[in-house]
Design an enzyme around this catalytic site. Structure first.
Site, PDB file in Angstrom:
ATOM      1  N   ASP A 147       0.700  -1.263  -0.228  1.00 34.07           N
ATOM      2  CA  ASP A 147       0.105  -0.017  -0.340  1.00 34.07           C
ATOM      3  C   ASP A 147       0.559   1.048  -0.206  1.00 34.07           C
ATOM      4  OD1 ASP A 147      -2.419   0.956  -0.281  1.00 34.07           O
ATOM      5  OD2 ASP A 147      -2.486   1.597   1.622  1.00 34.07           O
ATOM      6  N   CYS A 227     -17.953   6.105   1.078  1.00 26.97           N
ATOM      7  CA  CYS A 227     -17.195   5.155   1.907  1.00 26.97           C
ATOM      8  C   CYS A 227     -17.053   6.597   3.121  1.00 26.97           C
ATOM      9  CB  CYS A 227     -16.154   4.455   1.383  1.00 26.97           C
ATOM     10  SG  CYS A 227     -15.389   3.493   2.292  1.00 26.97           S
TER      11      CYS A 227
END
Length: 364
Positions: A147, A227
């Protein structure tokens, strides 16, 4: 990228068994290998970006060309060693998580963020693993990721056979659900690749139905702008008013789609102490976290993924949750009085971002 590895070493019949064994010793829970071709995933990414569903995550669009071609990110790379690492602490109980979400006075912090920053834990172990491989096969070209660069990690992991994409877009695995981190080592060694897994979501719609803000707009389609994980972490600005009530007491991330997923009854607990809960983040009340000074925030979140959002966003998120607690029938009048006093005392010295959210909260 250049390589001086011995073909004989690469072709050893027990090399894959050795890779699996060493990865487990280092704390990884799954290992699969794929090539660097992403196929139609590139087109889907471009469509998602064109529709603006990435919100203010401009880095997604800025490096779209690299995301679609790992070989451009790491010239000479022909394979990706994809790995998983479970993060669920043995202390976490899903029923307890639902109970916490139902208590408006408590703070809900995403399960993955309660321990050490996974970026550091994974990166160090990936690097160590790469060095071990080098000691086995000789010098080779590689780069590790977790990530941390424009890489389509979930798609690569899916291709490698580590699982399938759930309707919430997270990777799902039959052995461990979705409660794991992903890491990769891009290499210039043509190792044999693994087969993909079939999808096993069937007709289940639980993750879509449970999402507080309806961010999963269709199966396998996420609008990040809706989200709660995006809103509380990636979003640098005010939280849109239309989503504040739906946030409830979620102050960093959101686990609802994972908590409801039937496959997470197989979620594996980690044995790594790095991901154990720190500073009571799985038990803290909103007022306890609100009482932290900036110095306390920096100190207690040292080595944590939470620290990177900064004190202002942290307070912004807490202010929304406290505002929601003020209208919750489950919260006593006495507790509401304490909440209102705490917000009013902080209002005068709050920065503009936090002050706006405090004002909203006090209007409850």
């Amino acid at each position: 990228m250049s390589a001086s590895h011995s073909p004989n070493a690469i072709d050893q019949p027990n090399l894959r068994e050795w890779l699996d064994e060493q990865s487990r010793i280092l704390g990884f829970d799954g290992l699969r290998i794929t090539d660097t071709h992403l196929g139609s995933a590139t087109e889907r990414l471009n469509e998602w970006l064109a529709e603006g569903r990435h919100g203010q995550m401009e880095y997604m669009a800025r490096h779209a060309d690299l995301r679609s071609d790992p070989g451009a990110l790491v010239p000479g790379a022909v394979r990706v060693i994809c790995l998983t690492m479970n993060y669920l602490s043995p202390a976490i109980d899903f029923d307890g998580e639902w109970q916490r979400l139902a208590d408006p006075s408590q703070a809900a912090v995403s399960m993955y963020a309660r321990g050490r920053d996974y970026h550091k834990v994974m990166r160090n172990r990936l690097q160590e693993f790469a060095k071990l491989i080098e000691s086995r096969i000789g010098n080779f070209g590689y780069r590790v990721f977790t990530d941390s660069a424009p890489l389509m990690e979930v798609e690569l992991a899916r291709k490698a056979g580590l699982g399938w994409r759930g309707k919430h877009t997270l990777l799902l695995n039959r052995e461990s659900g979705s409660t794991f981190f992903l890491g990769e080592i891009l290499i210039d060694v043509p190792l044999p690749i693994d087969e993909e897994q079939e999808s096993h979501c069937g007709t289940c719609q639980s993750c879509i139905e449970v999402c507080p803000t309806q961010a999963i707009i269709a199966p396998y389609q996420l609008d990040a702008r809706r989200c709660i994980s995006y809103l509380t972490i990636e979003n640098p600005d005010s939280i849109p008013v239309e989503f504040r009530r739906a946030m409830g007491n979620r102050v960093y991330g959101c686990d609802d789609c994972q908590l409801i997923c039937p496959w997470n009854k197989f979620a594996q607990r980690t044995a790594l102490p790095d991901f154990a809960e720190r500073h009571g983040l799985g038990r803290a009340s909103l007022l306890q976290l609100w009482s932290w000074t900036e110095a306390e925030f920096e100190k207690r979140h040292e080595g944590s993924a939470i620290r990177r959002i900064g004190y202002s966003r942290w307070r912004r998120n807490l202010a929304v949750a406290l505002g929601n607690a003020l209208i919750a029938p489950e919260v006593t009048n006495e507790d509401k009085l304490h909440i209102r006093q705490a917000l009013m005392e902080a209002q005068a010295e709050a920065d503009p971002l936090v002050a706006e959210h405090i004002s909203w909260a006090l209007k409850a």
